[in-house]
Write a protein that holds these residues in place. Structure first.
Motif, PDB file in Angstrom:
ATOM      1  N   LEU A 136       9.061  15.260  23.881  1.00 28.98           N
ATOM      2  CA  LEU A 136      10.407  14.707  23.719  1.00 28.98           C
ATOM      3  C   LEU A 136      11.469  15.792  23.637  1.00 28.98           C
ATOM      4  N   LEU A 137      11.082  16.969  23.166  1.00 27.35           N
ATOM      5  CA  LEU A 137      12.032  18.073  23.031  1.00 27.35           C
ATOM      6  C   LEU A 137      12.515  18.570  24.390  1.00 27.35           C
ATOM      7  N   LEU A 138      11.785  18.237  25.451  1.00 26.31           N
ATOM      8  CA  LEU A 138      12.135  18.690  26.803  1.00 26.31           C
ATOM      9  C   LEU A 138      13.157  17.788  27.489  1.00 26.31           C
ATOM     10  N   VAL A 139      13.477  16.681  26.857  1.00 25.21           N
ATOM     11  CA  VAL A 139      14.293  15.652  27.502  1.00 25.21           C
ATOM     12  C   VAL A 139      15.554  15.393  26.679  1.00 25.21           C
ATOM     13  N   PRO A 140      16.700  15.256  27.336  1.00 25.29           N
ATOM     14  CA  PRO A 140      17.933  14.969  26.589  1.00 25.29           C
ATOM     15  C   PRO A 140      17.920  13.546  26.016  1.00 25.29           C
ATOM     16  N   ASP A 141      18.800  13.291  25.080  1.00 28.60           N
ATOM     17  CA  ASP A 141      18.954  11.947  24.521  1.00 28.60           C
ATOM     18  C   ASP A 141      19.667  11.050  25.528  1.00 28.60           C
ATOM     19  N   ASN A 142      19.680   9.765  25.208  1.00 28.41           N
ATOM     20  CA  ASN A 142      20.406   8.763  25.991  1.00 28.41           C
ATOM     21  C   ASN A 142      19.875   8.576  27.410  1.00 28.41           C
ATOM     22  N   ILE A 143      18.560   8.497  27.522  1.00 27.99           N
ATOM     23  CA  ILE A 143      17.937   8.210  28.815  1.00 27.99           C
ATOM     24  C   ILE A 143      18.360   6.808  29.242  1.00 27.99           C
ATOM     25  N   ASP A 144      18.733   6.657  30.509  1.00 28.38           N
ATOM     26  CA  ASP A 144      19.134   5.337  30.991  1.00 28.38           C
ATOM     27  C   ASP A 144      18.097   4.692  31.902  1.00 28.38           C
ATOM     28  N   LEU A 145      17.039   5.434  32.258  1.00 25.85           N
ATOM     29  CA  LEU A 145      15.956   4.892  33.072  1.00 25.85           C
ATOM     30  C   LEU A 145      14.649   5.557  32.661  1.00 25.85           C
ATOM     31  N   LEU A 146      13.663   4.737  32.306  1.00 29.85           N
ATOM     32  CA  LEU A 146      12.339   5.243  31.940  1.00 29.85           C
ATOM     33  C   LEU A 146      11.322   4.527  32.811  1.00 29.85           C
ATOM     34  N   PHE A 147      10.478   5.298  33.493  1.00 28.09           N
ATOM     35  CA  PHE A 147       9.430   4.751  34.348  1.00 28.09           C
ATOM     36  C   PHE A 147       8.090   5.031  33.675  1.00 28.09           C
ATOM     37  N   ILE A 148       7.397   3.972  33.261  1.00 30.42           N
ATOM     38  CA  ILE A 148       6.110   4.117  32.589  1.00 30.42           C
ATOM     39  C   ILE A 148       4.996   3.919  33.611  1.00 30.42           C
ATOM     40  N   ASP A 149       4.311   4.993  33.935  1.00 29.72           N
ATOM     41  CA  ASP A 149       3.190   4.957  34.883  1.00 29.72           C
ATOM     42  C   ASP A 149       2.078   5.791  34.261  1.00 29.72           C
ATOM     43  N   THR A 150       1.433   5.217  33.278  1.00 30.73           N
ATOM     44  CA  THR A 150       0.507   5.963  32.427  1.00 30.73           C
ATOM     45  C   THR A 150      -0.938   5.823  32.896  1.00 30.73           C
ATOM     46  N   THR A 151      -1.827   5.781  31.942  1.00 27.71           N
ATOM     47  CA  THR A 151      -3.257   5.647  32.220  1.00 27.71           C
ATOM     48  C   THR A 151      -3.648   4.211  32.527  1.00 27.71           C
ATOM     49  N   HIS A 152      -2.664   3.330  32.581  1.00 26.41           N
ATOM     50  CA  HIS A 152      -2.883   1.908  32.886  1.00 26.41           C
ATOM     51  C   HIS A 152      -3.685   1.217  31.800  1.00 26.41           C
ATOM     52  N   GLU A 153      -3.431   1.609  30.568  1.00 27.59           N
ATOM     53  CA  GLU A 153      -4.060   0.989  29.407  1.00 27.59           C
ATOM     54  C   GLU A 153      -2.957   0.608  28.418  1.00 27.59           C
ATOM     55  N   ALA A 154      -3.099  -0.562  27.810  1.00 23.80           N
ATOM     56  CA  ALA A 154      -2.069  -1.081  26.910  1.00 23.80           C
ATOM     57  C   ALA A 154      -1.781  -0.115  25.759  1.00 23.80           C
ATOM     58  N   TRP A 155      -2.809   0.475  25.162  1.00 23.28           N
ATOM     59  CA  TRP A 155      -2.589   1.366  24.021  1.00 23.28           C
ATOM     60  C   TRP A 155      -1.690   2.531  24.416  1.00 23.28           C
ATOM     61  N   HIS A 156      -1.885   3.062  25.614  1.00 23.73           N
ATOM     62  CA  HIS A 156      -1.142   4.232  26.068  1.00 23.73           C
ATOM     63  C   HIS A 156       0.304   3.867  26.395  1.00 23.73           C
ATOM     64  N   ALA A 157       0.499   2.778  27.117  1.00 17.89           N
ATOM     65  CA  ALA A 157       1.850   2.344  27.472  1.00 17.89           C
ATOM     66  C   ALA A 157       2.652   1.986  26.219  1.00 17.89           C
ATOM     67  N   ALA A 158       2.030   1.297  25.274  1.00 15.89           N
ATOM     68  CA  ALA A 158       2.714   0.934  24.029  1.00 15.89           C
ATOM     69  C   ALA A 158       3.060   2.175  23.216  1.00 15.89           C
ATOM     70  N   THR A 159       2.161   3.142  23.178  1.00 14.58           N
ATOM     71  CA  THR A 159       2.431   4.399  22.467  1.00 14.58           C
ATOM     72  C   THR A 159       3.623   5.103  23.098  1.00 14.58           C
ATOM     73  N   GLU A 160       3.665   5.143  24.424  1.00 16.82           N
ATOM     74  CA  GLU A 160       4.805   5.766  25.113  1.00 16.82           C
ATOM     75  C   GLU A 160       6.113   5.082  24.745  1.00 16.82           C
TER      76      GLU A 160
END
Length: 109
Positions: free
Chosen positions: A14-38
């Motif tokens: 998170l330290l690598l990314v500025p605040d106030n993101i206006d678009l987030l693309f979640i393309d994770t391990t395709h598991e609910a636990w991982h997507a929810a954690t993100e």
């Protein structure tokens, strides 16, 4: 626009990314636990009303993640079955799923 190639559930990322993101693309391990954690981790970086896209909802248990989203949402079938929603900062996402002992991508706890 920032493309992030890092461990997306590591709080240090998170330290690598500025605040106030206006678009987030979640393309994770395709598991609910991982997507929810993100989503739980990244929501503090999202601006109110940010667009969030979740990819591959037809994989593994990703529909459980999608069903847990409390915001107005829309999904489209097809090859990768994507969903989109608008984040509402007044309604925190706090859902979590148990991480399996062995994940679908070969990782373990």
């Amino acid at each position: 626009l920032h493309k992030l190639a890092a461990d997306t559930i590591n709080p240090n990322t998170l330290l690598l990314v500025p605040d106030n993101i206006d678009l987030l693309f979640i393309d994770t391990t395709h598991e609910a636990w991982h997507a929810a954690t993100e989503l739980r981790l990244w929501q503090d970086k999202l601006q109110d009303g940010a667009i969030v896209i979740a990819d591959d909802l037809n994989q593994h248990d990703m529909m459980a993640f999608w069903d847990s989203i409390p915001y107005e949402k829309s999904s489209a079938g097809g090859g990768s079955w994507q969903g989109v929603f608008r984040y509402n900062a007044a309604l925190r996402y706090d859902v979590s799923f148990n991480r399996p002992d062995r994940t679908t991508y070969g990782g373990s706890k």
